[in-house]
Design an enzyme around this catalytic site. Structure first.
Site, PDB file in Angstrom:
ATOM      1  N   GLU A 160      36.499   5.178  18.734  1.00 19.31           N
ATOM      2  CA  GLU A 160      36.961   6.543  18.456  1.00 19.31           C
ATOM      3  C   GLU A 160      35.934   7.609  18.861  1.00 19.31           C
ATOM      4  OE1 GLU A 160      38.356   6.469  14.384  1.00 19.31           O
ATOM      5  OE2 GLU A 160      39.718   4.819  14.787  1.00 19.31           O
ATOM      6  N   ASN A 201      37.423   1.370  22.000  1.00 24.56           N
ATOM      7  CA  ASN A 201      38.662   1.297  21.219  1.00 24.56           C
ATOM      8  C   ASN A 201      39.002   2.697  20.706  1.00 24.56           C
ATOM      9  OD1 ASN A 201      40.572  -0.460  19.747  1.00 24.56           O
ATOM     10  ND2 ASN A 201      39.446   0.080  17.893  1.00 24.56           N
ATOM     11  N   HIS A 237      48.386   2.966  16.181  1.00 25.39           N
ATOM     12  CA  HIS A 237      48.900   3.350  14.864  1.00 25.39           C
ATOM     13  C   HIS A 237      50.033   4.344  15.131  1.00 25.39           C
ATOM     14  CE1 HIS A 237      45.777   1.274  12.707  1.00 25.39           C
ATOM     15  NE2 HIS A 237      44.852   1.864  13.447  1.00 25.39           N
ATOM     16  N   GLU A 265      45.291  -2.453  16.904  1.00 29.73           N
ATOM     17  CA  GLU A 265      45.477  -2.093  15.485  1.00 29.73           C
ATOM     18  C   GLU A 265      46.929  -1.703  15.212  1.00 29.73           C
ATOM     19  OE1 GLU A 265      42.529   0.687  14.038  1.00 29.73           O
ATOM     20  OE2 GLU A 265      40.926  -0.227  15.233  1.00 29.73           O
ATOM     21  N   ASP A 267      50.460  -0.801  14.033  1.00 26.74           N
ATOM     22  CA  ASP A 267      51.417  -0.670  12.922  1.00 26.74           C
ATOM     23  C   ASP A 267      52.309   0.522  13.254  1.00 26.74           C
ATOM     24  OD1 ASP A 267      49.580   1.423  12.165  1.00 26.74           O
ATOM     25  OD2 ASP A 267      48.671   0.142  10.649  1.00 26.74           O
TER      26      ASP A 267
HETATM   27  O1  9MR Z   1      41.569  -0.589   7.441  1.00 27.11           O
HETATM   28  C1  9MR Z   1      40.411   0.186   7.247  1.00 27.11           C
HETATM   29  C2  9MR Z   1      40.427   0.764   5.844  1.00 27.11           C
HETATM   30  O2  9MR Z   1      40.352  -0.265   4.872  1.00 27.11           O
HETATM   31  C3  9MR Z   1      39.289   1.743   5.679  1.00 27.11           C
HETATM   32  O3  9MR Z   1      39.381   2.359   4.397  1.00 27.11           O
HETATM   33  C4  9MR Z   1      39.346   2.783   6.780  1.00 27.11           C
HETATM   34  C5  9MR Z   1      38.227   3.799   6.692  1.00 27.11           C
HETATM   35  O4  9MR Z   1      38.434   4.811   7.633  1.00 27.11           O
HETATM   36  O5  9MR Z   1      39.275   2.129   8.033  1.00 27.11           O
HETATM   37  C6  9MR Z   1      40.391   1.328   8.254  1.00 27.11           C
HETATM   38  O6  9MR Z   1      40.393   0.800   9.566  1.00 27.11           O
HETATM   39  C7  9MR Z   1      40.393   1.761  10.627  1.00 27.11           C
HETATM   40  C8  9MR Z   1      39.692   1.117  11.790  1.00 27.11           C
HETATM   41  O7  9MR Z   1      38.425   0.657  11.418  1.00 27.11           O
HETATM   42  C9  9MR Z   1      39.576   2.081  12.964  1.00 27.11           C
HETATM   43  N1  9MR Z   1      40.847   2.641  13.328  1.00 27.11           N
HETATM   44  C10 9MR Z   1      41.643   3.191  12.234  1.00 27.11           C
HETATM   45  C11 9MR Z   1      41.787   2.168  11.112  1.00 27.11           C
HETATM   46  C12 9MR Z   1      42.681   2.702  10.002  1.00 27.11           C
HETATM   47  O8  9MR Z   1      42.094   3.796   9.394  1.00 27.11           O
END
Ligand code: 9MR
Length: 350
Positions: A160, A201, A237, A265, A267
């Site tokens: 990101e 990513n 997402h 990722e 969904d």
């Molecule tokens: O699934 C992850 C969640 O448990 C955390 O609280 C969150 C913190 O920002 O991160 C989530 O995973 C993220 C991933 O690492 C990067 N892309 C977005 C995902 C969803 O927020």
């Protein structure tokens, strides 16, 4: 001649195995990973957190290699968890997931080396010169990737890095090091594990547009400067009914630059709940569209959902009132979306 007792013992064992709940995992006939493999992909996988594994229904689905051939730790490889104090590396929690993938024969995606979020306090609150931060980034990426050397298929080295308008995100790394932190991290990861595929990513790069173009330009720049880069992770997402129409074209444009791509990722959420019957049908179609696009692009190597059940989805915590985004519902019932994934892998190439 085998004795009667021997034959009875063998019969009892065989019948026991067939009657037990694990029979399906011993002789699986169908599943998302099997569908992906039949489509010549490397894997279908899921993100997970090991504190969910006490839930035996969850764990039985997770460990089934017919469903999932790959796992991404959702949190425990992040900076806050792996270097909670400066120079002190802790891998216990991430090792639990890495050991699980070794024992079950699943591929492991490393997530992630450098991200602006979920950083330890010492890093967020510290003041560092450029040489100091360059050392910190290099040491973190090297030690993290080195610890899992030989065990990780691909690493999200950079996560990101862009804003939606295609400018670089001003975070602690960019503000001090400008874009130099990107090659620094990639070189460190390559040195630590020459066989791991190194990825950048991001989200909102599913279709063509300013952010995708910016990432394509970065890939071109890295390639032309011989900086190691192997793949682009397209997070995906998505929102029901809003799969970008350029999804496949966009993947092809990345691949043309000489990298592989993966959907990392996935969904597809509803913005309001509960969904209508039409919405559920649309979600199935959307999953199929995304998977069919990966299916049509040879260098799209695999697909990962960001957990497979609504019970453990990150979405309601971040977008209150939204959700139902996963292929299994919160009671572990497969939704039409599940069949959409299977159909996507069975789609003919265009
Ligand atoms: O699934 C992850 C969640 O448990 C955390 O609280 C969150 C913190 O920002 O991160 C989530 O995973 C993220 C991933 O690492 C990067 N892309 C977005 C995902 C969803 O927020």
């Amino acid at each position: 001649m085998p004795s009667l007792r021997f034959l009875l013992a063998i019969t009892a064992l065989t019948c026991g195995a067939l009657a037990s709940p694990s029979a399906n995992t011993l002789f699986p006939k169908s599943g998302l990973n099997l569908a992906a493999k039949s489509a010549k992909k490397l894997y279908f996988g899921t993100a997970t957190n090991s504190d969910q594994w006490n839930d035996t229904t969850y764990f039985n689905i997770l460990k089934n290699n017919a469903e999932f051939g790959q796992v991404t730790p959702a949190n425990v490889m992040k900076w806050f968890a792996t270097e909670p104090e400066e120079g002190v590396f802790t891998f216990q929690d991430a090792d639990i997931i890495a050991d699980f993938t070794e024992k079950t024969g699943k591929l492991l995606r490393g997530h992630n080396c450098v991200w602006y979020n979920q950083l330890p306090d010492w890093l967020v609150n510290g003041t560092f010169t450029a040489p100091e931060l360059a050392f910190i980034v290099t040491r973190h990426c090297f030690n993290l990737v080195n610890h899992y050397k030989g065990h990780v298929y691909s690493w999200d080295v950079i996560n990101e890095a862009f804003n939606d308008d295609g400018t670089f995100r001003s975070d602690i790394f960019y503000n001090v090091l400008n874009t130099s932190y990107i090659p620094l991290a990639l070189y460190a990861a390559r040195a630590a594990d020459p066989n791991a595929k190194l990825y950048i990513n991001d989200f909102n790069i599913e279709g063509t547009g300013a952010k995708s173009t910016a990432l394509k330009n970065l890939i071109k720049w890295l390639k032309s400067n011989d900086v190691p880069i192997d793949g682009v992770g397209i997070q995906s997402h998505l929102i029901v009914g809003e799969v970008p129409s350029t999804f496949q074209q966009n993947m092809e444009e990345f691949v043309e630059l000489g990298v592989e791509v993966a959907i990392t990722e996935l969904d597809i959420r509803f913005e309001s709940l509960p969904p209508t019957a039409a919405g559920i049908a649309q979600q199935k179609k959307d999953y199929e569209t995304v998977i069919a696009a990966c299916n049509a692009v040879e260098k799209c190597v695999g697909v990962t959902v960001w957990d497979f059940t609504d019970k453990y989805s990150w979405i309601p915590g971040t977008f209150p009132g939204q959700g139902d985004a996963c292929p299994w519902d919160e009671n572990f019932v497969k939704k039409p979306a599940y069949q959409g994934i299977i159909d996507g892998f069975q789609s003919r190439h265009q």
